[in-house]
Scaffold this motif. Structure first.
Motif, PDB file in Angstrom:
ATOM      1  N   VAL A 126      61.023   3.900 102.901  1.00 29.36           N
ATOM      2  CA  VAL A 126      60.616   4.050 104.301  1.00 29.36           C
ATOM      3  C   VAL A 126      61.029   2.806 105.096  1.00 29.36           C
ATOM      4  O   VAL A 126      61.581   2.920 106.199  1.00 29.36           O
ATOM      5  N   GLY A 127      60.787   1.632 104.532  1.00 28.08           N
ATOM      6  CA  GLY A 127      61.170   0.392 105.223  1.00 28.08           C
ATOM      7  C   GLY A 127      62.669   0.301 105.438  1.00 28.08           C
ATOM      8  O   GLY A 127      63.135  -0.084 106.508  1.00 28.08           O
ATOM      9  N   GLY A 128      63.441   0.667 104.404  1.00 34.55           N
ATOM     10  CA  GLY A 128      64.894   0.660 104.546  1.00 34.55           C
ATOM     11  C   GLY A 128      65.367   1.678 105.569  1.00 34.55           C
ATOM     12  O   GLY A 128      66.304   1.424 106.334  1.00 34.55           O
ATOM     13  N   GLY A 129      64.711   2.832 105.608  1.00 35.39           N
ATOM     14  CA  GLY A 129      65.072   3.850 106.598  1.00 35.39           C
ATOM     15  C   GLY A 129      64.800   3.400 108.018  1.00 35.39           C
ATOM     16  O   GLY A 129      65.608   3.614 108.923  1.00 35.39           O
ATOM     17  N   VAL A 130      63.648   2.754 108.231  1.00 33.49           N
ATOM     18  CA  VAL A 130      63.325   2.237 109.563  1.00 33.49           C
ATOM     19  C   VAL A 130      64.310   1.143 109.953  1.00 33.49           C
ATOM     20  O   VAL A 130      64.766   1.081 111.090  1.00 33.49           O
ATOM     21  N   GLU A 131      64.644   0.289 108.988  1.00 35.07           N
ATOM     22  CA  GLU A 131      65.586  -0.785 109.278  1.00 35.07           C
ATOM     23  C   GLU A 131      66.989  -0.236 109.568  1.00 35.07           C
ATOM     24  O   GLU A 131      67.727  -0.790 110.381  1.00 35.07           O
ATOM     25  N   ALA A 132      67.354   0.886 108.936  1.00 36.79           N
ATOM     26  CA  ALA A 132      68.660   1.499 109.168  1.00 36.79           C
ATOM     27  C   ALA A 132      68.799   1.986 110.605  1.00 36.79           C
ATOM     28  O   ALA A 132      69.911   2.040 111.146  1.00 36.79           O
ATOM     29  N   LEU A 133      67.673   2.316 111.247  1.00 38.11           N
ATOM     30  CA  LEU A 133      67.725   2.754 112.640  1.00 38.11           C
ATOM     31  C   LEU A 133      68.154   1.624 113.569  1.00 38.11           C
ATOM     32  O   LEU A 133      68.674   1.877 114.652  1.00 38.11           O
ATOM     33  N   SER A 134      67.930   0.372 113.145  1.00 44.08           N
ATOM     34  CA  SER A 134      68.287  -0.761 113.997  1.00 44.08           C
ATOM     35  C   SER A 134      69.638  -1.358 113.637  1.00 44.08           C
ATOM     36  O   SER A 134      70.078  -2.321 114.268  1.00 44.08           O
ATOM     37  N   GLY A 135      70.300  -0.869 112.634  1.00 38.78           N
ATOM     38  CA  GLY A 135      71.615  -1.405 112.272  1.00 38.78           C
ATOM     39  C   GLY A 135      71.737  -1.621 110.778  1.00 38.78           C
ATOM     40  O   GLY A 135      71.696  -0.683 110.009  1.00 38.78           O
ATOM     41  N   SER A 136      71.894  -2.878 110.380  1.00 39.80           N
ATOM     42  CA  SER A 136      72.130  -3.182 108.964  1.00 39.80           C
ATOM     43  C   SER A 136      70.835  -3.118 108.146  1.00 39.80           C
ATOM     44  O   SER A 136      69.752  -3.370 108.655  1.00 39.80           O
ATOM     45  N   VAL A 137      70.992  -2.802 106.863  1.00 41.53           N
ATOM     46  CA  VAL A 137      69.858  -2.695 105.951  1.00 41.53           C
ATOM     47  C   VAL A 137      69.979  -3.802 104.911  1.00 41.53           C
ATOM     48  O   VAL A 137      71.027  -3.997 104.323  1.00 41.53           O
ATOM     49  N   HIS A 138      68.909  -4.525 104.683  1.00 43.86           N
ATOM     50  CA  HIS A 138      68.865  -5.568 103.660  1.00 43.86           C
ATOM     51  C   HIS A 138      68.453  -4.931 102.333  1.00 43.86           C
ATOM     52  O   HIS A 138      67.273  -4.948 101.954  1.00 43.86           O
ATOM     53  N   VAL A 139      69.427  -4.356 101.655  1.00 45.25           N
ATOM     54  CA  VAL A 139      69.164  -3.587 100.441  1.00 45.25           C
ATOM     55  C   VAL A 139      68.520  -4.464  99.374  1.00 45.25           C
ATOM     56  O   VAL A 139      67.534  -4.061  98.740  1.00 45.25           O
ATOM     57  N   LEU A 140      69.042  -5.661  99.159  1.00 42.82           N
ATOM     58  CA  LEU A 140      68.483  -6.542  98.138  1.00 42.82           C
ATOM     59  C   LEU A 140      67.030  -6.896  98.452  1.00 42.82           C
ATOM     60  O   LEU A 140      66.170  -6.907  97.558  1.00 42.82           O
TER      61      LEU A 140
END
Length: 140
Positions: free
Chosen positions: A24-38
């Motif tokens: 969920v956190g990665g999905g929300v962050e993806a809406l703003s651009g880059s995702v910090h996968v690590l």
């Protein structure tokens, strides 16, 4: 060893909250651009480890196991041979088995009269089932 009644204390499904939170956190962050996968993977691992410890503690401290020989409540074991009867009425004051001051949250008491005459409180999420299993075991 015949198991007459068992409650595990907790299942391991809460450990799945960590990857769900990370997704969920990665999905929300993806809406703003880059995702910090690590970062999200590390967050999932840390939270999963914390919740795994929580689950293991609950399984150790809140499990109930009745066999032909023993009744184990949390970390305390009571030989079945020391149980004289299952009482119907809960006493005003009695020692709670399993090491706590009161019965654990979400459980109800099962009053037991010991062979030495003392009253103690066993506990279970399904106290009627535990009491029935104890009565059946004591009548044999």
């Amino acid at each position: 060893m015949t198991v007459r009644y068992a409650e595990p204390g907790s299942s391991f499904w809460p450990v799945l909250w960590a990857p769900g939170f990370a997704l969920v956190g990665g999905g929300v962050e993806a809406l703003s651009g880059s995702v910090h996968v690590l970062g999200w993977l590390l967050a999932a691992l840390v939270l999963a480890a914390i919740w795994a410890l929580w689950v293991l503690a609950r399984r150790r401290l809140r499990s109930v196991l009745l066999t032909d020989e023993t009744l184990r409540l949390g970390e305390e074991e009571l030989p079945v041979s020391s149980i004289a009867a299952v009482e119907d009425d809960e006493p005003d004051a009695a020692r709670v088995l399993g090491g706590g001051w009161t019965t654990p949250k979400g459980t109800r008491a099962v009053p037991l009269r010991l062979a030495d005459g003392h009253l103690v409180l066993a506990w279970a999420r399904h106290p009627d089932a535990l009491a029935s299993a104890l009565r059946a075991l004591l009548s044999t």
